[in-house]
Design a protein around this motif. Structure first.
Motif, PDB file in Angstrom:
ATOM      1  N   LYS A   4       9.742 -15.396  -5.597  1.00 21.03           N
ATOM      2  CA  LYS A   4       8.761 -14.367  -5.266  1.00 21.03           C
ATOM      3  C   LYS A   4       7.880 -14.167  -6.494  1.00 21.03           C
ATOM      4  CE  LYS A   4       8.525  -9.519  -3.822  1.00 21.03           C
ATOM      5  NZ  LYS A   4       9.330  -8.309  -3.558  1.00 21.03           N
ATOM      6  N   GLU A  22       3.167 -11.327  -9.149  1.00 16.08           N
ATOM      7  CA  GLU A  22       2.070 -10.568  -8.547  1.00 16.08           C
ATOM      8  C   GLU A  22       2.494  -9.923  -7.227  1.00 16.08           C
ATOM      9  OE1 GLU A  22       0.464 -13.548 -11.345  1.00 16.08           O
ATOM     10  OE2 GLU A  22       1.894 -13.647  -9.680  1.00 16.08           O
ATOM     11  N   GLN A  23       3.264 -10.679  -6.399  1.00 18.16           N
ATOM     12  CA  GLN A  23       3.730 -10.129  -5.132  1.00 18.16           C
ATOM     13  C   GLN A  23       4.731  -9.004  -5.366  1.00 18.16           C
ATOM     14  OE1 GLN A  23       2.702 -10.814  -1.902  1.00 18.16           O
ATOM     15  NE2 GLN A  23       3.912  -8.955  -1.577  1.00 18.16           N
ATOM     16  N   SER A  24       5.605  -9.167  -6.375  1.00 19.21           N
ATOM     17  CA  SER A  24       6.571  -8.113  -6.693  1.00 19.21           C
ATOM     18  C   SER A  24       5.858  -6.820  -7.052  1.00 19.21           C
ATOM     19  CB  SER A  24       7.468  -8.554  -7.858  1.00 19.21           C
ATOM     20  OG  SER A  24       8.264  -9.661  -7.502  1.00 19.21           O
ATOM     21  N   ILE A  25       4.778  -6.938  -7.830  1.00 15.75           N
ATOM     22  CA  ILE A  25       4.029  -5.747  -8.246  1.00 15.75           C
ATOM     23  C   ILE A  25       3.271  -5.151  -7.063  1.00 15.75           C
ATOM     24  CG2 ILE A  25       2.157  -4.922  -9.734  1.00 15.75           C
ATOM     25  CD1 ILE A  25       3.082  -6.993 -11.808  1.00 15.75           C
ATOM     26  N   ARG A  26       2.712  -6.008  -6.184  1.00 18.54           N
ATOM     27  CA  ARG A  26       2.004  -5.492  -4.997  1.00 18.54           C
ATOM     28  C   ARG A  26       2.939  -4.695  -4.094  1.00 18.54           C
ATOM     29  NH1 ARG A  26      -0.845 -10.456  -5.029  1.00 18.54           N
ATOM     30  NH2 ARG A  26       0.630 -11.378  -3.542  1.00 18.54           N
ATOM     31  N   ASP A  27       4.183  -5.124  -3.996  1.00 19.23           N
ATOM     32  CA  ASP A  27       5.150  -4.425  -3.145  1.00 19.23           C
ATOM     33  C   ASP A  27       5.381  -2.987  -3.605  1.00 19.23           C
ATOM     34  OD1 ASP A  27       5.406  -6.642  -1.586  1.00 19.23           O
ATOM     35  OD2 ASP A  27       7.360  -7.265  -2.393  1.00 19.23           O
ATOM     36  N   THR A  28       5.221  -2.746  -4.892  1.00 23.89           N
ATOM     37  CA  THR A  28       5.451  -1.388  -5.413  1.00 23.89           C
ATOM     38  C   THR A  28       4.341  -0.434  -5.018  1.00 23.89           C
ATOM     39  OG1 THR A  28       4.287  -1.695  -7.528  1.00 23.89           O
ATOM     40  CG2 THR A  28       6.585  -2.407  -7.420  1.00 23.89           C
ATOM     41  N   GLU A  29       3.242  -0.972  -4.477  1.00 24.42           N
ATOM     42  CA  GLU A  29       2.089  -0.138  -4.130  1.00 24.42           C
ATOM     43  C   GLU A  29       2.085   0.275  -2.664  1.00 24.42           C
ATOM     44  OE1 GLU A  29      -1.028  -2.728  -5.323  1.00 24.42           O
ATOM     45  OE2 GLU A  29      -0.618  -2.518  -7.471  1.00 24.42           O
ATOM     46  N   GLU A  30       3.075  -0.197  -1.878  1.00 22.83           N
ATOM     47  CA  GLU A  30       3.173   0.216  -0.483  1.00 22.83           C
ATOM     48  C   GLU A  30       3.594   1.687  -0.433  1.00 22.83           C
ATOM     49  OE1 GLU A  30       5.995  -2.379   1.271  1.00 22.83           O
ATOM     50  OE2 GLU A  30       4.709  -4.158   1.178  1.00 22.83           O
ATOM     51  N   GLU A  37       9.968   0.536 -12.678  1.00 20.45           N
ATOM     52  CA  GLU A  37       8.943   0.889 -11.689  1.00 20.45           C
ATOM     53  C   GLU A  37       8.578   2.369 -11.744  1.00 20.45           C
ATOM     54  OE1 GLU A  37       8.440   0.515  -6.850  1.00 20.45           O
ATOM     55  OE2 GLU A  37       9.729  -0.922  -7.903  1.00 20.45           O
TER      56      GLU A  37
END
Length: 498
Positions: free
Chosen positions: A12, A15-23, A273
């Motif tokens: 993973k 960048e995708q890991s960081i995007r997930d924190t913005e949901e 996070e």
């Protein structure tokens, strides 16, 4: 690493890991500073280790040279901490070693380390809660003349249920649901009390040091009368090497014991996070807490082994016993009270770490996604926290302390190995990635970290390895029956086919 989304080694991206924190539904509140992280680190590291292991190591393994054993263990942890600091600042996502492994080695290794951390933190929380309960019952008995009913005093005291341990975990669960900032404030108060007690030992104890107690500083070597079969250290069964007590090698034997007094600094990384400025504050929190605790450990050991001859030290309450030995009951009582208070933060931060790993695995789909929904007001993973807190409270109520601590230790060391390996791999696969903190001398430092951690793992009993292997096998079954099919990366792979 494999880019095939059907492979168990699929990774993973950072960048995708960081995007997930913005949901919004799965986002945690960012409220922690470098000071909060350092307090968390000191709060979880200073626990039973400094109050108990000092006496065991000095009496059985290294004598006054136990101070050097703490230095050795501190260096081993520092090597791992440098690797954790790079990852935690580069991938500021909940989950610690689990998240780091997912971004570098692949999904299956990440699942293995996440499954390992869930066990490590759960058992750690239960064990510390039971230890706290024992301290409180002792203080109630000696100072107030009160005794808990035997049936509610836990298995270690002949009862069936440990009511105090059960209630402590439930209370800490409620605090963690309300928010990590509240947790940080409570931790700061308790850590202040705990550090005051440790400084009290150092300052007051310095007046009772006798130089004769340091002679010899490194006692003559003695062969270790270890166990046999499954109770023997794995290194002895594999290579025939039998560790020694005392002498120069005794320092390293003691280091493999007192290393466990440092367990917990890695929990700081699970709060990445929820940190306001993780790129700057995570390295400060991880390395700062480790440095503070190493200095305190060394100073306490020097003072206590100077106050009392190492062969006469108590294996259960060495600091309090040392002051009793010099007719200072006030200080002895204050230390016991400080130990009881201090264990509260250890328990809370271990529970915090476990819920964050569970939350991260749930958000990735490897565990049911329902547990990654955060509270609409507090922005905490309340469902995971309530579930795990309730289970651990029951486990703590019925748990005896025997053998569980060793499983915590092997789990932590295994996490150290995975994180160090992940630093090397991510440097190769993503050299373009911005790293606000860089582990120095890669790959030398990560390789040294892996070697040191593996050596300490080999010094654990073979039966501990067996229990660990059984837990890992159960985890693999769960992954291939559920996680592999349900993970969000697997879903993305299926969507890409259509």
């Amino acid at each position: 690493m494999s880019s095939d989304l059907n492979s168990p080694f699929r990774t993973k991206t950072v960048e995708q890991s960081i995007r997930d924190t913005e949901e919004p539904e799965h986002a945690l509140r960012k409220s922690l500073s470098a000071w909060d992280l350092t307090v968390f680190g000191v709060g979880v590291i200073i626990g039973t280790g400094i109050f108990v292991l000092t006496g065991i190591a000095a009496r059985n393994n290294a004598g006054p040279a136990t101070a050097l054993s703490f230095v050795v263990s501190g260096v081993v942890c520092a090597l791992a901490a440098l690797c954790y600091a790079e990852f935690a600042s580069t991938v500021p996502v909940a989950g610690s070693a689990y998240t780091f492994a997912y971004a570098s080695i692949g999904e299956l290794p990440a699942w293995i380390i996440g499954w390992d951390l869930v066990l490590e933190f759960a058992l750690g929380t239960a064990v510390v809660a039971v230890g706290w309960s024992g301290y409180v019952r002792h203080l109630m008995h000696t100072n107030l003349g009160w005794d808990m009913p035997t049936a509610l005093s836990g298995p270690d005291d002949g009862g069936h249920f440990d009511l105090l341990a059960f209630l402590l975990v439930l209370a800490l669960t409620a605090i963690l649901v309300i928010g990590t900032k509240l947790s940080a404030r409570i931790t700061a108060i308790v850590v202040a009390i705990k550090v005051f007690v440790v400084l009290l030992v150092i300052v007051a104890g310095a007046f009772f040091i006798k130089a004769d107690n340091y002679s010899p500083f490194i006692p003559p070597a003695e062969p270790q009368t270890g166990g046999s079969g499954w109770t023997a250290p794995l290194v002895q069964l594999m290579f025939g090497y039998q560790p020694t007590n005392f002498g120069v090698m005794g320092i390293f034997t003691a280091a493999s014991l007192v290393f466990f007094a440092f367990i917990g600094f890695d929990v700081v990384a699970t709060a990445a996070e929820e940190t306001k400025n993780p790129q700057r504050d995570m390295p400060r929190g991880i390395l700062g807490s480790l440095l503070i605790c190493t200095l305190l450990y060394v100073a306490v050991t020097i003072v206590v082994t100077g106050m009392q001859y190492y062969k006469e030290m108590s294996p259960t309450a060495p600091l309090a016993a040392a002051f009793k030995a010099v007719d200072q009951p006030f200080f002895s009582g204050a230390i016991s009270l400080g130990a009881a208070i201090g264990l509260i933060t250890v328990c809370m931060i271990l529970l915090l770490g476990q819920t964050r790993v569970f939350f991260a695995m749930s958000r990735d789909g490897l565990l049911p996604r329902v547990f990654s929904v955060t509270h609409p007001k507090f922005r905490t993973p309340y469902r995971a926290t309530v579930l795990l807190g309730s289970i651990i409270a029951v486990v703590a109520g019925f748990t005896s302390l025997e053998k569980l601590a060793e499983l915590v230790n092997i789990g932590t060391l295994f996490a150290f190995v995975v994180v160090a390996l992940g630093v090397i791999i991510l440097r190769k696969t993503r050299p373009d990635l911005h790293r606000s903190f860089r582990t120095p001398w890669v790959p030398v430092v990560p390789i040294l970290s892996m070697a040191a951690s593996l050596w300490l793992m080999l010094n654990l009993p073979a039966e501990t390895w067996l229990r660990f292997a059984i837990w890992m096998v159960i985890g693999l079954v769960v992954y291939f029956l559920y996680g592999k099919r349900k993970s969000r990366l697997a879903q993305a792979g299926r969507d890409a086919e259509f």
